[in-house]
Design a protein around this motif. Structure first.
Motif, PDB file in Angstrom:
ATOM      1  N   ARG A 127       0.774  -1.100  -0.072  1.00 26.49           N
ATOM      2  CA  ARG A 127       0.053   0.035  -0.012  1.00 26.49           C
ATOM      3  C   ARG A 127       0.811   1.273   0.020  1.00 26.49           C
ATOM      4  O   ARG A 127       0.516   2.117  -0.463  1.00 26.49           O
ATOM      5  CB  ARG A 127      -0.865  -0.112   1.386  1.00 26.49           C
ATOM      6  CG  ARG A 127      -1.967  -0.713   1.125  1.00 26.49           C
ATOM      7  CD  ARG A 127      -3.211  -0.693   2.346  1.00 26.49           C
ATOM      8  NE  ARG A 127      -2.706  -1.026   3.512  1.00 26.49           N
ATOM      9  CZ  ARG A 127      -2.836  -2.328   3.800  1.00 26.49           C
ATOM     10  NH1 ARG A 127      -3.306  -3.364   3.220  1.00 26.49           N
ATOM     11  NH2 ARG A 127      -2.483  -2.730   5.190  1.00 26.49           N
ATOM     12  N   HIS A 156     -11.673  12.597   1.335  1.00 27.64           N
ATOM     13  CA  HIS A 156     -12.654  11.739   0.646  1.00 27.64           C
ATOM     14  C   HIS A 156     -12.922  10.548   1.484  1.00 27.64           C
ATOM     15  O   HIS A 156     -13.757   9.755   1.351  1.00 27.64           O
ATOM     16  CB  HIS A 156     -12.042  10.807  -0.514  1.00 27.64           C
ATOM     17  CG  HIS A 156     -10.728  10.154  -0.140  1.00 27.64           C
ATOM     18  ND1 HIS A 156      -9.693  10.860  -0.314  1.00 27.64           N
ATOM     19  CD2 HIS A 156     -10.472   8.947  -0.370  1.00 27.64           C
ATOM     20  CE1 HIS A 156      -8.426   9.941   0.017  1.00 27.64           C
ATOM     21  NE2 HIS A 156      -9.156   8.881   0.005  1.00 27.64           N
ATOM     22  N   VAL A 157     -12.122  10.567   2.765  1.00 29.67           N
ATOM     23  CA  VAL A 157     -12.232   9.509   3.937  1.00 29.67           C
ATOM     24  C   VAL A 157     -13.722   9.980   4.574  1.00 29.67           C
ATOM     25  O   VAL A 157     -13.948  10.991   5.136  1.00 29.67           O
ATOM     26  CB  VAL A 157     -11.332   9.401   4.987  1.00 29.67           C
ATOM     27  CG1 VAL A 157     -11.471   8.344   6.042  1.00 29.67           C
ATOM     28  CG2 VAL A 157      -9.959   9.135   4.228  1.00 29.67           C
ATOM     29  N   ARG A 161     -10.208  -1.245   6.094  1.00 25.90           N
ATOM     30  CA  ARG A 161     -11.012  -0.207   5.615  1.00 25.90           C
ATOM     31  C   ARG A 161     -11.748   0.235   6.758  1.00 25.90           C
ATOM     32  O   ARG A 161     -12.286   1.476   6.467  1.00 25.90           O
ATOM     33  CB  ARG A 161     -11.963  -1.214   4.759  1.00 25.90           C
ATOM     34  CG  ARG A 161     -11.656  -1.587   3.500  1.00 25.90           C
ATOM     35  CD  ARG A 161     -12.663  -2.476   2.565  1.00 25.90           C
ATOM     36  NE  ARG A 161     -11.865  -3.195   1.294  1.00 25.90           N
ATOM     37  CZ  ARG A 161     -11.652  -2.377   0.242  1.00 25.90           C
ATOM     38  NH1 ARG A 161     -11.824  -1.027   0.353  1.00 25.90           N
ATOM     39  NH2 ARG A 161     -11.084  -2.934  -0.778  1.00 25.90           N
ATOM     40  N   GLU A 164      -6.653  -5.494   4.808  1.00 29.76           N
ATOM     41  CA  GLU A 164      -6.992  -4.036   4.460  1.00 29.76           C
ATOM     42  C   GLU A 164      -7.811  -3.535   5.576  1.00 29.76           C
ATOM     43  O   GLU A 164      -8.917  -3.821   5.604  1.00 29.76           O
ATOM     44  CB  GLU A 164      -7.939  -4.064   3.117  1.00 29.76           C
ATOM     45  CG  GLU A 164      -6.890  -4.470   1.807  1.00 29.76           C
ATOM     46  CD  GLU A 164      -7.762  -3.938   0.425  1.00 29.76           C
ATOM     47  OE1 GLU A 164      -8.738  -4.030   0.501  1.00 29.76           O
ATOM     48  OE2 GLU A 164      -6.999  -3.816  -0.604  1.00 29.76           O
ATOM     49  N   ARG A 183      -5.476   5.501   1.645  1.00 30.95           N
ATOM     50  CA  ARG A 183      -4.765   4.574   0.931  1.00 30.95           C
ATOM     51  C   ARG A 183      -5.794   3.502   0.302  1.00 30.95           C
ATOM     52  O   ARG A 183      -5.339   2.708  -0.577  1.00 30.95           O
ATOM     53  CB  ARG A 183      -3.628   3.600   1.408  1.00 30.95           C
ATOM     54  CG  ARG A 183      -2.372   4.835   2.076  1.00 30.95           C
ATOM     55  CD  ARG A 183      -1.140   3.912   2.636  1.00 30.95           C
ATOM     56  NE  ARG A 183      -0.373   4.994   3.140  1.00 30.95           N
ATOM     57  CZ  ARG A 183       0.052   5.320   4.191  1.00 30.95           C
ATOM     58  NH1 ARG A 183      -0.791   4.997   5.167  1.00 30.95           N
ATOM     59  NH2 ARG A 183       0.950   6.460   4.369  1.00 30.95           N
ATOM     60  N   ILE A 184      -6.918   3.381   0.901  1.00 31.32           N
ATOM     61  CA  ILE A 184      -7.897   2.146   0.652  1.00 31.32           C
ATOM     62  C   ILE A 184      -9.069   2.844   0.018  1.00 31.32           C
ATOM     63  O   ILE A 184      -9.666   3.900   0.843  1.00 31.32           O
ATOM     64  CB  ILE A 184      -8.147   1.401   1.595  1.00 31.32           C
ATOM     65  CG1 ILE A 184      -6.812   0.597   2.223  1.00 31.32           C
ATOM     66  CG2 ILE A 184      -8.994   0.178   1.424  1.00 31.32           C
ATOM     67  CD1 ILE A 184      -6.867  -0.022   3.669  1.00 31.32           C
ATOM     68  N   THR A 185      -9.690   2.317  -0.971  1.00 31.39           N
ATOM     69  CA  THR A 185     -10.896   2.862  -1.549  1.00 31.39           C
ATOM     70  C   THR A 185     -12.082   2.457  -0.429  1.00 31.39           C
ATOM     71  O   THR A 185     -12.158   1.443   0.154  1.00 31.39           O
ATOM     72  CB  THR A 185     -11.256   2.139  -2.832  1.00 31.39           C
ATOM     73  OG1 THR A 185     -10.099   2.596  -3.743  1.00 31.39           O
ATOM     74  CG2 THR A 185     -12.459   2.715  -3.585  1.00 31.39           C
ATOM     75  N   ASP A 186     -13.171   3.258  -0.461  1.00 35.50           N
ATOM     76  CA  ASP A 186     -14.152   3.028   0.429  1.00 35.50           C
ATOM     77  C   ASP A 186     -13.891   2.702   1.827  1.00 35.50           C
ATOM     78  O   ASP A 186     -14.695   1.977   2.538  1.00 35.50           O
ATOM     79  CB  ASP A 186     -15.184   1.774  -0.122  1.00 35.50           C
ATOM     80  CG  ASP A 186     -15.783   2.132  -1.344  1.00 35.50           C
ATOM     81  OD1 ASP A 186     -15.910   3.355  -1.816  1.00 35.50           O
ATOM     82  OD2 ASP A 186     -15.646   1.098  -2.338  1.00 35.50           O
ATOM     83  N   SER A 187     -12.923   3.712   2.425  1.00 37.61           N
ATOM     84  CA  SER A 187     -12.508   3.373   3.681  1.00 37.61           C
ATOM     85  C   SER A 187     -13.320   4.292   4.637  1.00 37.61           C
ATOM     86  O   SER A 187     -14.024   5.158   4.113  1.00 37.61           O
ATOM     87  CB  SER A 187     -11.136   3.593   3.971  1.00 37.61           C
ATOM     88  OG  SER A 187     -10.693   4.694   3.414  1.00 37.61           O
ATOM     89  N   GLU A 188     -13.403   3.758   5.966  1.00 35.00           N
ATOM     90  CA  GLU A 188     -14.099   4.833   6.968  1.00 35.00           C
ATOM     91  C   GLU A 188     -13.116   4.981   8.280  1.00 35.00           C
ATOM     92  O   GLU A 188     -12.535   3.831   8.688  1.00 35.00           O
ATOM     93  CB  GLU A 188     -15.345   4.456   7.281  1.00 35.00           C
ATOM     94  CG  GLU A 188     -15.436   2.992   7.768  1.00 35.00           C
ATOM     95  CD  GLU A 188     -17.018   2.508   7.903  1.00 35.00           C
ATOM     96  OE1 GLU A 188     -17.523   2.356   9.021  1.00 35.00           O
ATOM     97  OE2 GLU A 188     -17.639   2.375   6.738  1.00 35.00           O
TER      98      GLU A 188
END
Length: 309
Positions: free
Chosen positions: A34, A242-243, A160, A158, A185-190
């Motif tokens: 990552r 975007h997080v 997320r 991952e 660094r990860i898509t659709d993370s929260e």
């Protein structure tokens, strides 16, 4: 400790051939991919030290058999990492020291250290060894302690869903910054930000606290809201916009609040100390409590002072 100048940062992990260390290796390998960092795999031979009036402090050299066994473990685990993530550069290091010292001396402030826990159950077992607690207390970089995989629920590679504890301290600010950039660094993370009202209030004297006095509920609610908003304002920037960020504010015990919020998460992030830490402790009581109780990977950020900013 390794001098960071002149070399790229790395993810550093220790292996010993156990399933617990393998879980840490796999998490470290995914993290190295990552970040685009090399993975440094270390195996410690733990050769004993002898102190004498004539020779001073010397370490026994390993026999060829011990060295060969160590090399076999190291190469097997390194090959496993290369097979999992072919794009990650994997480096190996055979050390004569105890595992915590070996990892401390091969990592610097810009690195990330990852260790697997030992035994069954929660991360508490890692501390019964020594690597987890000593590393988290002394490392100059973040340390991630990865628990033994639970039956039916493998360790998530991952992160997320990340839970982070904040109390307004500088350490918790760095913990939040780490959590947000890890999620970025990860898509659709929260990221879930947890603040406990049980944290000490800045104006309450020891005499008032000892007498059983507690501030009004509405004051604690406002203070908690201000703490969370202030810390978020300090660390938010365009790289983490975007997080998805949510907030949990509670009067529960901070350890209980973090472990409960992180039960279904992929990673819990804490500062090594906070406002409630006792001066002189290796780790703050909250970070210790989370390490002893959590069943998901826990990242402990190193202690920072204002002068280090």
């Amino acid at each position: 400790m390794t001098d960071d100048q002149g070399r790229a940062p790395a993810v550093v992990t220790g292996v010993d051939g156990s399933a617990e260390a393998r879980a840490g290796l796999e998490w470290a390998c995914a993290e190295a991919e990552r970040r685009g960092w090399p993975l440094k795999v270390v195996h410690a031979l733990s050769m004993p030290v002898v102190v004498s009036v004539y020779a001073g402090r010397t370490r026994f050299p390993p026999s060829e058999e011990i060295s060969e066994q160590g090399r076999r473990i190291l190469e097997k685990e390194a090959d496993h990492a290369r097979g999992l993530r072919p794009g990650v550069e994997v480096l190996t290091d055979l050390a004569l020291e105890e595992p915590p010292a070996a990892l401390l001396h091969r990592s610097g402030p810009g690195d990330l250290v990852v260790v697997g826990s030992r035994g069954f159950g929660p991360v508490r077992a890692a501390l019964a060894g020594s690597a987890g607690i000593r590393l988290a207390a002394r490392a100059a970089c973040p340390v991630v302690v990865v628990p033994r995989p639970a039956e039916g629920r493998p360790v998530p590679l991952e992160p997320r869903r990340i839970v982070v504890g904040v109390d307004g301290s500088l350490d918790s600010q760095h913990a939040l910054d780490f959590a947000l950039h890890e999620a970025a660094r990860i898509t659709d993370s929260e990221v879930t930000v947890v603040n406990s009202w049980e944290a000490p209030t800045p104006f309450a004297s020891q005499a008032l606290i000892a007498s059983g006095w507690t501030p009004p509920e509405d004051f604690l609610d406002r203070q908690s809201e201000e703490i969370v908003a202030g810390v978020l304002a300090e660390v938010m920037d365009e790289t983490v916009e975007h997080v998805d960020v949510s907030v949990v504010r509670t009067r529960k015990n901070p350890v209980e609040a973090l472990v409960e919020a992180g039960a279904q998460a992929d990673l819990i992030v804490v500062g090594s100390r906070g406002r409630g830490s006792v001066q002189g402790m290796f780790l703050g009581s909250v970070s210790q409590g989370v390490l002893h109780t959590a069943t998901v990977p826990v990242a402990v950020l190193p202690h920072r002072t204002g002068s280090e900013e």
